[in-house]
Design an enzyme around this catalytic site. Structure first.
Site, PDB file in Angstrom:
ATOM      1  N   ASP A  24       0.789  -1.255   0.000  1.00  0.00           N
ATOM      2  CA  ASP A  24       0.000   0.000   0.000  1.00  0.00           C
ATOM      3  C   ASP A  24       0.814   1.295   0.000  1.00  0.00           C
ATOM      4  O   ASP A  24       0.466   2.261   0.702  1.00  0.00           O
ATOM      5  CB  ASP A  24      -0.968   0.014   1.203  1.00  0.00           C
ATOM      6  CG  ASP A  24      -1.941  -1.153   1.205  1.00  0.00           C
ATOM      7  OD1 ASP A  24      -1.907  -1.953   0.267  1.00  0.00           O
ATOM      8  OD2 ASP A  24      -2.731  -1.260   2.160  1.00  0.00           O
ATOM      9  N   LYS A 129      -6.772  -4.668  -2.951  1.00  0.00           N
ATOM     10  CA  LYS A 129      -7.400  -5.333  -1.805  1.00  0.00           C
ATOM     11  C   LYS A 129      -8.386  -4.399  -1.112  1.00  0.00           C
ATOM     12  O   LYS A 129      -8.092  -3.219  -0.920  1.00  0.00           O
ATOM     13  CB  LYS A 129      -6.313  -5.803  -0.820  1.00  0.00           C
ATOM     14  CG  LYS A 129      -5.495  -4.678  -0.195  1.00  0.00           C
ATOM     15  CD  LYS A 129      -4.394  -5.282   0.660  1.00  0.00           C
ATOM     16  CE  LYS A 129      -3.602  -4.288   1.443  1.00  0.00           C
ATOM     17  NZ  LYS A 129      -4.333  -3.484   2.404  1.00  0.00           N
ATOM     18  N   CYS A 162      -2.047  -2.407   7.893  1.00  0.00           N
ATOM     19  CA  CYS A 162      -2.077  -3.350   6.773  1.00  0.00           C
ATOM     20  C   CYS A 162      -0.865  -4.278   6.727  1.00  0.00           C
ATOM     21  O   CYS A 162      -0.978  -5.429   6.289  1.00  0.00           O
ATOM     22  CB  CYS A 162      -2.231  -2.588   5.463  1.00  0.00           C
ATOM     23  SG  CYS A 162      -3.874  -1.858   5.326  1.00  0.00           S
TER      24      CYS A 162
HETATM   25  N1  TIU Z   1      -2.558   0.400   4.347  1.00  0.00           N
HETATM   26  C1  TIU Z   1      -2.988   0.672   5.548  1.00  0.00           C
HETATM   27  O1  TIU Z   1      -2.292   0.495   6.555  1.00  0.00           O
HETATM   28  N2  TIU Z   1      -4.260   1.227   5.664  1.00  0.00           N
HETATM   29  C2  TIU Z   1      -4.664   2.029   6.698  1.00  0.00           C
HETATM   30  O2  TIU Z   1      -5.821   2.438   6.741  1.00  0.00           O
HETATM   31  N3  TIU Z   1      -3.721   2.362   7.616  1.00  0.00           N
HETATM   32  C3  TIU Z   1      -3.852   3.273   8.646  1.00  0.00           C
HETATM   33  O3  TIU Z   1      -2.956   3.331   9.470  1.00  0.00           O
HETATM   34  N4  TIU Z   1      -4.926   4.060   8.689  1.00  0.00           N
END
Ligand code: TIU
Length: 222
Positions: A24, A129, A162
């Protein structure tokens, strides 16, 4: 058989069965005006790991090892976004709302793209995802089986959301998991530190952690 200097003890791997998963690294989390900032976070903390993550990706590319990029995003009609996810809390903007980088966390919008420095190269795998974990509602497991991957190196954001969720999913599926500690970041320094500690506690109960330099040295000797 190669080995990477890691905590809590050296990480053994067969080069043929090693893959990198970059979680991500999207503009929505790393740049201003995206999902991360809408939740009240300082995104500058995450920008700092872009160069390290790039070194790691380039190392895997140089060795011809598989690289999988994940992206947290939703369909434009939000049919894969549970109301509980969209409605929770009091963000400045919700998933699907219009923002300066397009609709927040929606596939195909500028904000959902991976930051240009880390853009996937042709042939690299990209997994979209809808959840925090990269195995939920995605073809990741089949993809790893097709690649013959048994050991996974993780990088990306955020460490305790994530990245950790995906590492735990992978651990339960039988993969050896190693987190690149300087190629992952959280909006909260204390959450990153706690996550690194809990992953490697109890004899690597979830996995190992190592610096990017040690991972790249291990690849050279693997
Ligand atoms: N990719 C991921 O970690 N999504 C989140 O929403 N992370 C946060 O820390 N908000």
């Amino acid at each position: 058989m190669g080995v990477i200097a890691a905590e809590p003890f050296p990480f053994p791997f067969e080069a043929r069965s090693l893959a990198l998963i970059v979680i991500d690294m999207q503009r929505d989390f790393i740049e201003r005006g995206g999902f991360g900032e809408s939740l009240g976070n300082d995104v500058a903390r995450l920008q700092r790991i872009v160069p390290t993550t790039r070194r790691l990706i380039e190392g895997f590319r140089a060795h011809g090892l598989p690289i999988i990029h994940t992206m947290e995003c939703h369909r434009p009609d939000l049919s894969d976004c549970p109301p509980a996810k969209r409605d929770r809390g009091a963000p400045l903007a919700r998933i699907g709302d219009a923002g300066p980088m397009g609709r927040i966390l929606i596939a195909g919008e500028p904000g959902a793209a991976i930051v240009p420095e880390l853009a996937p190269a042709p042939g690299e795998i990209v997994i979209e995802k809808p959840g925090k974990g990269a195995f939920y509602a995605t073809p990741l497991q089949e993809t790893l089986q097709r690649l013959g991957a048994r050991a996974l190196v993780f990088a990306g954001v955020t460490t305790e959301v994530c990245v950790q969720t995906t590492m735990r999913e992978a651990n339960d599926r039988g993969y050896d998991c190693l987190l690149a500690e300087d190629a992952t970041e959280s909006y909260f320094a204390e959450f990153k530190a706690a996550t690194l500690a809990m992953i490697r506690a109890q004899g690597a109960i979830v996995g190992w952690t190592a610096t990017t330099s040690h991972i790249l040295e291990g690849l050279l000797n693997g």
